[in-house]
Design an enzyme around this catalytic site. Sequence first.
Site, PDB file in Angstrom:
ATOM      1  N   ASP A  80      -6.873  -4.078 -32.219  1.00 31.64           N
ATOM      2  CA  ASP A  80      -6.761  -2.967 -31.012  1.00 31.64           C
ATOM      3  C   ASP A  80      -5.344  -2.381 -30.949  1.00 31.64           C
ATOM      4  OD1 ASP A  80      -7.500  -2.033 -28.410  1.00 31.64           O
ATOM      5  OD2 ASP A  80      -9.383  -2.820 -28.735  1.00 31.64           O
TER       6      ASP A  80
ATOM      7  N   SER B  12     -16.269   0.149 -26.382  1.00 35.88           N
ATOM      8  CA  SER B  12     -15.041  -0.710 -26.751  1.00 35.88           C
ATOM      9  C   SER B  12     -14.958  -1.899 -25.815  1.00 35.88           C
ATOM     10  CB  SER B  12     -13.625  -0.018 -26.106  1.00 35.88           C
ATOM     11  OG  SER B  12     -13.377   0.805 -26.932  1.00 35.88           O
TER      12      SER B  12
ATOM     13  N   HIS C 172      -5.714  -1.377 -23.473  1.00 41.15           N
ATOM     14  CA  HIS C 172      -6.856  -1.660 -24.216  1.00 41.15           C
ATOM     15  C   HIS C 172      -6.952  -2.904 -24.941  1.00 41.15           C
ATOM     16  CE1 HIS C 172     -10.219  -0.383 -26.629  1.00 41.15           C
ATOM     17  NE2 HIS C 172     -10.687   0.739 -25.759  1.00 41.15           N
TER      18      HIS C 172
END
Length: 801
Positions: A131, A548, A208
Amino acid sequence: MARRGGPGRVFLLALVLLLTLQTPASAAKKPCVILFQDFPANPFALLSTITSGFSILYEFSVIRGLALQIDDGFPTLLQKLPGVLRVSPGTLLRLRTTRSWDFLGLAENGRETPAWSSANLGADTIIGNIDTGVWPESQSFQDDGFGVPKGWRGVCDRGCDPTFRCNNKLIGARFFSAGLQAELWLAGDRGKLPSQEDLSSPRDYVGHGSHTLSTAGGSHVRGAGAFGHGTGTAAGGAPRARVAAYKACYAAGCSDVDVLAAVLAAVLAAVADGVHVLSLSLGSDEASDYLSDPIAIGTFFAVQSGVAVVCSAGNWGPQPGTVTNVAPWMFTVGASTMDRDFPAYVTFGGSLTIEGQSLGASTLPLGQAYPIVSGENANAANQPASNSSLCLAGSLDPAKVAGKIVVCVRGENSRVEKGHVVKQADGAGMVLCNDATSGDSVVADPHLVAAAHCSYSQCVRLFDYLRSTENPSGYINATDASFGVKPAPAMADFSSRGPNPVAPQILKPDITAPGVGVIAAYSGAVSPTELPFDDRRGVPYNIMSGTSISCPHVAGVAGLLRTKYPSWSPAVIKSAIMTTATTVANDGNQIQDETGAAATPFSYGSGHVKPVAALDPGLVYDTTLADYTNFLCSLKLTHNPVQDLQGSLPVGLPNLHVNLSVLGGLLLPLFNAAGERCACSRGPYGRPEDMNYPSIAVSCLSGSATVRRRVRNVGAPGEYRVAVVEPAGVRVTVAPDVLGFGVGEEKEFTVKLEVVDAEAASNYAFGSLVWSDENGSDAYGSGVSKAHRVRSPIVVRTKCG
């Protein structure tokens, strides 16, 4: 690779002459990945025979490949080098973005249940996450007091960041940015390059990666919340797992060259780092064939190495055929809601009220009415109403908006950006309304203005009021979290849908999990919305939505299973989670889609994850090396699986052809059994739908077809009987319909599908097959026997072409 003299040398000399004649005078450099039949002893020397205009970014010797940056014009000619199987240009991939575990039954008021304890909260399982990196100072990654687990051989590469520290929770970190720099810098998009600090360390400058990694394996943290909302105990699905961050994504995207490097670094058969579960919340905009997708290639090797790989399905829903990460060895996850929301009420006309969601503020003082205006009627000069209705940047006239609540329609720009546009025009608040396509799926966002995001059905009432009133007015009341919301789960509108556009015989997505309004760790270096105009920083926990976010939920559950059953293969872990999933919401009805209609397996796959049941599945489908080999070989040279979908979907899908000779040379050699490489020449292969998968999908069914499956008992000895829900227009016969098992015993059965009404199943029909024992074993020591329900969805289509 060419040898001295002989035809290979002659070929190289001829190719050099050809390139001399064809090379452009000025060529830009581009990244690409080359895969060889056998990895060259000296790849630099081999490439230097045709050009000096290249640099090697990564070597992937374990899969006989390398990534390089080379002058434009050469990638297609590289394919002519001896021993080259495939040359793929680099592209940018996209990221897909407290209450979860209570909703999933592992926790009760933030405290662990016996089921969660039975898996020791995922202790000593290592979860890797590809990520945007990690914020190591987050409480979710603080040292939990344990030593480094056995088998870990990774590193903590802090790069140029002297403040970055790993510990006995966050045991490893790496970063990969060469491919991204090559793609952006050399393409002239230098303005999109992240900072040097971002490119040169594993620290998360987006947020994220911290969010997804903490969702999968973050420690228990009490008092976590987002902007004062939803305060409670944050935790990952496997809170005692160790975690490792592999940074291959940045605000500009993820170079697939870097992703492939990160995958390999994370999963090289435990001779590299020793990761057990890998979470990938990223993917391309559309599905690629298995030979063009670096993620499919890397994860193919990962699964053979014993690593469970969990991937997001994509955020391109609700259109059909949009699901990505569709290779059968991937565990593909859709996104759905949970039973918590953040209500925001819009009151208008004195007593009329509609409900939405928001993490923004209320209009103040509460109860004071403000004028309301539709964005469509508040357009600035030279701005069409189609722009102002969406509240696009610069589309609103401050003279029409100042001091008013503006009604904006969802679409094109981000939800939070619309509120920013309203704020810039001096608006008092915003009601964000879904269009018909988005339906009833709404999201709580940390808005910069008083706001409420409302469903299409709710907003119909508001628009009726605006049209019927000369001086409309109202106010917004944003409240704290509400629990026990029904129905839940429901599919998120953005969650990508099947059918599988590459191989429709493999149902995708595989499962759904919470992916809407999830609170988890965040980066201290970025605003909660990641938007440039948002100057808020230092938010330790944030709320995010997307596949996600659902992906690491399943990765966390996989971590629990890996701890409880360390000998289970990735396929067995996947089967246990899929076959115990539910298709029923908490109101007793079928899971709904964004329109309120019953969702289908193209939305949720096998259903919504049920971790407690997955920890005691009864029977499992183990997809073996031979199964994957036969599946890949069954994708014949002339087979075009997408043709089966054309004409039935309201979207265009790419024509994907699988070259059998390339397939055998590229993917199959990654699988080595007893030192021998698999080869398609060994046949017979059967059909793609015969692969031992936990779901059944048959497209282009004419007359009848019979598929084979195997199940293995992982519980106590017992007898299982089958129950079938037949798809419309199709008769289903299972033989045998009763299976008796000893401990660890595996049995085979067949499923015969016969068309009785072709029209009824012409555009897909859905059913299910359930194996159940009457007195299952007790996995948690409660003394209460339970029945196992081992469920597989059935998807059938009689129409062809």
